[in-house]
Scaffold this motif. Structure first.
Motif, PDB file in Angstrom:
ATOM      1  N   VAL A 252       0.841  -1.213   0.000  1.00 28.70           N
ATOM      2  CA  VAL A 252       0.000   0.000   0.000  1.00 28.70           C
ATOM      3  C   VAL A 252       0.874   1.259   0.000  1.00 28.70           C
ATOM      4  O   VAL A 252       0.635   2.210  -0.755  1.00 28.70           O
ATOM      5  CB  VAL A 252      -0.965  -0.014   1.222  1.00 28.70           C
ATOM      6  N   GLU A 253       1.931   1.239   0.805  1.00 31.42           N
ATOM      7  CA  GLU A 253       2.858   2.391   0.833  1.00 31.42           C
ATOM      8  C   GLU A 253       3.422   2.659  -0.560  1.00 31.42           C
ATOM      9  O   GLU A 253       3.463   3.792  -1.028  1.00 31.42           O
ATOM     10  CB  GLU A 253       4.064   2.033   1.703  1.00 31.42           C
ATOM     11  N   LYS A 254       3.877   1.582  -1.191  1.00 27.91           N
ATOM     12  CA  LYS A 254       4.516   1.720  -2.500  1.00 27.91           C
ATOM     13  C   LYS A 254       3.512   2.158  -3.557  1.00 27.91           C
ATOM     14  O   LYS A 254       3.812   2.971  -4.427  1.00 27.91           O
ATOM     15  CB  LYS A 254       5.151   0.371  -2.892  1.00 27.91           C
ATOM     16  N   TYR A 255       2.286   1.602  -3.474  1.00 30.40           N
ATOM     17  CA  TYR A 255       1.241   1.930  -4.442  1.00 30.40           C
ATOM     18  C   TYR A 255       1.043   3.450  -4.526  1.00 30.40           C
ATOM     19  O   TYR A 255       0.842   4.019  -5.587  1.00 30.40           O
ATOM     20  CB  TYR A 255      -0.053   1.234  -4.005  1.00 30.40           C
ATOM     21  N   TYR A 256       1.085   4.093  -3.369  1.00 26.67           N
ATOM     22  CA  TYR A 256       0.904   5.550  -3.333  1.00 26.67           C
ATOM     23  C   TYR A 256       2.242   6.295  -3.323  1.00 26.67           C
ATOM     24  O   TYR A 256       2.313   7.442  -2.887  1.00 26.67           O
ATOM     25  CB  TYR A 256       0.064   5.943  -2.113  1.00 26.67           C
ATOM     26  N   ASN A 257       3.289   5.590  -3.785  1.00 27.34           N
ATOM     27  CA  ASN A 257       4.587   6.231  -3.939  1.00 27.34           C
ATOM     28  C   ASN A 257       5.093   6.862  -2.632  1.00 27.34           C
ATOM     29  O   ASN A 257       5.745   7.902  -2.643  1.00 27.34           O
ATOM     30  CB  ASN A 257       4.494   7.273  -5.060  1.00 27.34           C
ATOM     31  N   TYR A 258       4.762   6.254  -1.519  1.00 23.28           N
ATOM     32  CA  TYR A 258       5.192   6.693  -0.177  1.00 23.28           C
ATOM     33  C   TYR A 258       4.698   8.099   0.171  1.00 23.28           C
ATOM     34  O   TYR A 258       5.251   8.770   1.025  1.00 23.28           O
ATOM     35  CB  TYR A 258       6.736   6.615  -0.035  1.00 23.28           C
ATOM     36  N   GLU A 259       3.639   8.564  -0.524  1.00 26.25           N
ATOM     37  CA  GLU A 259       3.180   9.940  -0.295  1.00 26.25           C
ATOM     38  C   GLU A 259       1.892   9.999   0.502  1.00 26.25           C
ATOM     39  O   GLU A 259       1.667  10.922   1.269  1.00 26.25           O
ATOM     40  CB  GLU A 259       2.991  10.653  -1.646  1.00 26.25           C
ATOM     41  N   ARG A 260       1.015   9.001   0.336  1.00 26.60           N
ATOM     42  CA  ARG A 260      -0.286   9.106   0.990  1.00 26.60           C
ATOM     43  C   ARG A 260      -0.264   8.562   2.427  1.00 26.60           C
ATOM     44  O   ARG A 260      -0.848   9.167   3.324  1.00 26.60           O
ATOM     45  CB  ARG A 260      -1.330   8.348   0.152  1.00 26.60           C
ATOM     46  N   TYR A 261       0.367   7.424   2.612  1.00 31.74           N
ATOM     47  CA  TYR A 261       0.384   6.800   3.940  1.00 31.74           C
ATOM     48  C   TYR A 261       1.804   6.713   4.481  1.00 31.74           C
ATOM     49  O   TYR A 261       2.737   6.390   3.745  1.00 31.74           O
ATOM     50  CB  TYR A 261      -0.178   5.373   3.875  1.00 31.74           C
ATOM     51  N   SER A 262       1.943   6.961   5.778  1.00 33.31           N
ATOM     52  CA  SER A 262       3.230   6.696   6.427  1.00 33.31           C
ATOM     53  C   SER A 262       3.355   5.177   6.593  1.00 33.31           C
ATOM     54  O   SER A 262       2.364   4.441   6.416  1.00 33.31           O
ATOM     55  CB  SER A 262       3.274   7.380   7.795  1.00 33.31           C
ATOM     56  N   HIS A 263       4.529   4.723   6.990  1.00 34.25           N
ATOM     57  CA  HIS A 263       4.736   3.282   7.183  1.00 34.25           C
ATOM     58  C   HIS A 263       3.743   2.731   8.207  1.00 34.25           C
ATOM     59  O   HIS A 263       3.062   1.729   7.964  1.00 34.25           O
ATOM     60  CB  HIS A 263       6.175   3.036   7.638  1.00 34.25           C
ATOM     61  N   MET A 305      -9.235  -0.255   4.058  1.00 35.61           N
ATOM     62  CA  MET A 305      -8.468  -0.396   2.819  1.00 35.61           C
ATOM     63  C   MET A 305      -8.957   0.655   1.819  1.00 35.61           C
ATOM     64  O   MET A 305     -10.150   0.744   1.551  1.00 35.61           O
ATOM     65  CB  MET A 305      -8.729  -1.802   2.269  1.00 35.61           C
ATOM     66  N   PRO A 306      -8.046   1.482   1.277  1.00 34.43           N
ATOM     67  CA  PRO A 306      -8.503   2.456   0.272  1.00 34.43           C
ATOM     68  C   PRO A 306      -8.920   1.746  -1.014  1.00 34.43           C
ATOM     69  O   PRO A 306      -8.602   0.569  -1.205  1.00 34.43           O
ATOM     70  CB  PRO A 306      -7.269   3.325   0.049  1.00 34.43           C
ATOM     71  N   ASP A 307      -9.606   2.473  -1.858  1.00 31.68           N
ATOM     72  CA  ASP A 307     -10.050   1.888  -3.115  1.00 31.68           C
ATOM     73  C   ASP A 307      -8.875   1.930  -4.094  1.00 31.68           C
ATOM     74  O   ASP A 307      -8.597   2.967  -4.686  1.00 31.68           O
ATOM     75  CB  ASP A 307     -11.234   2.708  -3.637  1.00 31.68           C
ATOM     76  N   LEU A 308      -8.190   0.826  -4.236  1.00 32.47           N
ATOM     77  CA  LEU A 308      -7.008   0.817  -5.101  1.00 32.47           C
ATOM     78  C   LEU A 308      -7.076  -0.343  -6.097  1.00 32.47           C
ATOM     79  O   LEU A 308      -7.965  -1.186  -6.021  1.00 32.47           O
ATOM     80  CB  LEU A 308      -5.722   0.749  -4.261  1.00 32.47           C
ATOM     81  N   ARG A 310      -6.472  -3.635  -7.146  1.00 33.09           N
ATOM     82  CA  ARG A 310      -6.091  -4.816  -6.354  1.00 33.09           C
ATOM     83  C   ARG A 310      -5.071  -5.709  -7.065  1.00 33.09           C
ATOM     84  O   ARG A 310      -4.233  -6.323  -6.427  1.00 33.09           O
ATOM     85  CB  ARG A 310      -7.356  -5.602  -6.009  1.00 33.09           C
ATOM     86  N   LYS A 311      -5.167  -5.752  -8.372  1.00 30.29           N
ATOM     87  CA  LYS A 311      -4.229  -6.584  -9.127  1.00 30.29           C
ATOM     88  C   LYS A 311      -2.795  -6.074  -8.904  1.00 30.29           C
ATOM     89  O   LYS A 311      -1.872  -6.853  -8.694  1.00 30.29           O
ATOM     90  CB  LYS A 311      -4.638  -6.540 -10.606  1.00 30.29           C
ATOM     91  N   GLU A 312      -2.655  -4.736  -8.926  1.00 31.88           N
ATOM     92  CA  GLU A 312      -1.321  -4.151  -8.703  1.00 31.88           C
ATOM     93  C   GLU A 312      -0.803  -4.487  -7.302  1.00 31.88           C
ATOM     94  O   GLU A 312       0.380  -4.742  -7.108  1.00 31.88           O
ATOM     95  CB  GLU A 312      -1.413  -2.620  -8.819  1.00 31.88           C
ATOM     96  N   ILE A 313      -1.715  -4.478  -6.340  1.00 28.74           N
ATOM     97  CA  ILE A 313      -1.318  -4.787  -4.957  1.00 28.74           C
ATOM     98  C   ILE A 313      -0.859  -6.242  -4.854  1.00 28.74           C
ATOM     99  O   ILE A 313       0.178  -6.544  -4.254  1.00 28.74           O
ATOM    100  CB  ILE A 313      -2.488  -4.505  -3.978  1.00 28.74           C
ATOM    101  N   ILE A 314      -1.615  -7.145  -5.460  1.00 33.86           N
ATOM    102  CA  ILE A 314      -1.234  -8.565  -5.408  1.00 33.86           C
ATOM    103  C   ILE A 314       0.127  -8.775  -6.082  1.00 33.86           C
ATOM    104  O   ILE A 314       0.978  -9.486  -5.548  1.00 33.86           O
ATOM    105  CB  ILE A 314      -2.293  -9.460  -6.104  1.00 33.86           C
ATOM    106  N   ASP A 315       0.348  -8.108  -7.217  1.00 34.74           N
ATOM    107  CA  ASP A 315       1.639  -8.242  -7.903  1.00 34.74           C
ATOM    108  C   ASP A 315       2.766  -7.759  -7.003  1.00 34.74           C
ATOM    109  O   ASP A 315       3.838  -8.351  -6.932  1.00 34.74           O
ATOM    110  CB  ASP A 315       1.646  -7.437  -9.209  1.00 34.74           C
ATOM    111  N   SER A 316       2.490  -6.665  -6.306  1.00 40.09           N
ATOM    112  CA  SER A 316       3.504  -6.088  -5.438  1.00 40.09           C
ATOM    113  C   SER A 316       3.769  -6.999  -4.231  1.00 40.09           C
ATOM    114  O   SER A 316       4.918  -7.188  -3.817  1.00 40.09           O
ATOM    115  CB  SER A 316       2.997  -4.712  -5.018  1.00 40.09           C
ATOM    116  N   VAL A 317       2.710  -7.586  -3.700  1.00 41.42           N
ATOM    117  CA  VAL A 317       2.853  -8.537  -2.586  1.00 41.42           C
ATOM    118  C   VAL A 317       3.694  -9.733  -3.034  1.00 41.42           C
ATOM    119  O   VAL A 317       4.572 -10.211  -2.312  1.00 41.42           O
ATOM    120  CB  VAL A 317       1.465  -8.993  -2.083  1.00 41.42           C
ATOM    121  N   ALA A 318       3.447 -10.187  -4.259  1.00 34.57           N
ATOM    122  CA  ALA A 318       4.172 -11.355  -4.772  1.00 34.57           C
ATOM    123  C   ALA A 318       5.672 -11.072  -4.881  1.00 34.57           C
ATOM    124  O   ALA A 318       6.493 -11.963  -4.718  1.00 34.57           O
ATOM    125  CB  ALA A 318       3.609 -11.752  -6.133  1.00 34.57           C
ATOM    126  N   LEU A 319       6.015  -9.817  -5.112  1.00 34.22           N
ATOM    127  CA  LEU A 319       7.420  -9.443  -5.247  1.00 34.22           C
ATOM    128  C   LEU A 319       8.093  -9.246  -3.888  1.00 34.22           C
ATOM    129  O   LEU A 319       9.305  -9.196  -3.779  1.00 34.22           O
ATOM    130  CB  LEU A 319       7.521  -8.140  -6.047  1.00 34.22           C
TER     131      LEU A 319
END
Ligand code: GLY
Length: 360
Positions: A252-263, A305-308, A310-319
Motif C-alpha cells: 500500500v505504501e509503494k502503491y501511493y509512492n510513499y506519499e499518501r500513507y506513512s509506514h 483499505m482504500p479503493d485501489l 487490487r491486481k497491482e497490490i497482489i503483484d507487489s505482494v508477490a514481489l
C-alpha cells in the motif's frame, strides 16, 4: 536506566533506555572508542533539534565529529543517497576504525546502518533512534537496507550496531502524525505477543499519558524484539512475526509512492485487512478484529483499505521479499489477541487473505 542485552552468536550489544541519555552519549562511548573520528548521519529535521546536543557531548568526550544530513522521508532511502553518504565518508577520510552514529528515525537508521555495513567492508556504528518506530523496532536487530524502485528494503544486510541509545525525551518533539505512525508498531507488538501492551494503551487517555509511560512501553517492545532476534537473527522463522501487517502495508505504501500513507499507517491498514479476513475464515479467534480497529482508531490510525487497483497490490505482494519460495508467501496471522503465527500461503491464494476477494 533500563538496559537490554542482545546476545547473538557473533555479536552482543546493549540497548540503553534512559531519559536525557542523548547528552551523555560521548561519555558512554569514550572508554571504548577514545581518539576515533565519528560521523553522525541524520536528517534535516532531526539535525535542527538534536545534532548540536549530540555533537557537544561527543566533542566534550574528545572525539573528532563530522556530520551528514539527508532530506527526511522514505524517498531518501535510495542507492543515490547512499552514494552521497559514501562520498562524504571519503571526504572526511573515515577509516575502518572510525564510527558512524545514526541519529534519526527508521530511514536514517536503515541508510546509515547499510553505509556502515558496506563502507570499507564494514565499520562500527551506533544507533540513536529518535522516532517511536525506530526506538521500538528498526534500531534493534541489525536490519539495514535501502529501497529499489521495485520495492522496499530490496538491498540490505543484517549488520548489528555496537549499541543502541534510546532517549524517550526526544519523542516529545514528534508531531501527531509521527506519534501515531510509531504507535502502529507498538500496537503490532501487542497483537502478536503481549496483550498487556494493548491494555496499557487502552487505559491512557491522551498523548501525555502515553509519553509519561513510554519508557515502559519501549522496554516491553524491545524485550519482545530481543527474544525474537536472538531466536532467529536471520528472519527465517519466529522473527517474521514482526512482519504482521507489513506484507500488505508495504504494498500500500509503494502503491501511493510513499506519499499518501506513512509506514505505520500502511501497517495499520495491513493488520486490519488481514485480521478481518482471518477472523471470517475462523483462523483468528472472534473479537480480535473489533479490538484492533478500536485501538488503532484511538491512536489516530487508518483501518480501512482504500479503493485501489487490487491486481497491482497482489503483484507487489508477490514481489515482496518475505516470499519463502517461488509461489509461497509467509503471511503473519493472529490466532488470538497477543498470539501470532506464520502461515504459508500460495501466492495464487493470497488475495483471499487481504480483504481483496475479487481482483478488480
Ligand atoms: N522490523 C522487523 C524486523 O526487524 O525483523
Amino acid at each position: 536506566m533500563n538496559i537490554i542485552d542482545i546476545n547473538l552468536r557473533e555479536k552482543c550489544y546493549k540497548i540503553y533506555i534512559e531519559r536525557g541519555i542523548l547528552k551523555y552519549v560521548g561519555e558512554k562511548l569514550k572508554s571504548s572508542y577514545e581518539g576515533r573520528s565519528i560521523v553522525v548521519i541524520t536528517d534535516y529535521n532531526v539535525e535542527k533539534l538534536y545534532l548540536d546536543i549530540l555533537r557537544e557531548s561527543l566533542l566534550n568526550a574528545g572525539f573528532k565529529v563530522n556530520s551528514i544530513s539527508i532530506p527526511p522521508g522514505e524517498k531518501s532511502k535510495t542507492l543515490e543517497m547512499l552514494k552521497k553518504v559514501y562520498e562524504n565518508l571519503c571526504k572526511f577520510n573515515i577509516r575502518r576504525s572510525d564510527i558512524i552514529i545514526s541519529l534519526g528515525g527508521g530511514v536514517v537508521g536503515d541508510l546509515a546502518g547499510f553505509a556502515a555495513a558496506t563502507y570499507l567492508r564494514g565499520i562500527r556504528y551506533i544507533q540513536i533512534p529518535t522516532s517511536i518506530l525506530a526506538q521500538v523496532d528498526s534500531s534493534v536487530g541489525g536490519k539495514v537496507a535501502v529501497d529499489l524502485p521495485w520495492g522496499k528494503n530490496l538491498v540490505g544486510n543484517f549488520y548489528h550496531p555496537d549499541a543502541v541509545f534510546i532517549d524517550p525525551e526526544v519523542l516529545s518533539s514528534l508531531n501527531d502524525r509521527f506519534f501515531s505512525d510509531g504507535m502502529s508498531e507498538v500496537i503490532k507488538y501487542g497483537f502478536i505477543k503481549d496483550r498487556s501492551i494493548l491494555d496499557d494503551l487502552d487505559s491512557y487517555s491522551n498523548r501525555k499519558d502515553v509519553l509519561n509511560n513510554i519508557d515502559n512501553i519501549i522496554y516491553k517492545c524491545c524485550s519482545i524484539k530481543r527474544e525474537l532476534v536472538e531466536k532467529d537473527e536471520r528472519d527465517l522463522g519466529d522473527r517474521m512475526m514482526l512482519n504482521f501487517g507489513h506484507t500488505l502495508g508495504h504494498a500500500v505504501e509503494k502503491y501511493y509512492n510513499y506519499e499518501r500513507y506513512s509506514h505505520g499507517e500502511a501497517v495499520a491498514i495491513g493488520m486490519t485487512a488481514v485480521t478481518g479476513r482471518t477472523e471470517e475464515m475462523g483462523i483468528t479467534k472472534r473479537g480480535a478484529y473489533d479490538y484492533m480497529k478500536y485501538i488503532l482508531d484511538k491512536y489516530g490510525l487508518p483501518t480501512c483499505m482504500p479503493d485501489l487497483n487490487r491486481k497491482e497490490i497482489i503483484d507487489s505482494v508477490a514481489l515482496d521479499k518475505k516470499s519463502s519460495g517461488k509461489d509461497i508467501l509467509n503471511l503473519i496471522v493472529l490466532e488470538e489477541v497477543g498470539k501470532a503465527k506464520i502461515m504459508k500461503v500460495k501466492i495464487s491464494q493470497v488475495q483471499h487473505f487481504l480483504f481483496l476477494d475479487k481482483i478488480k
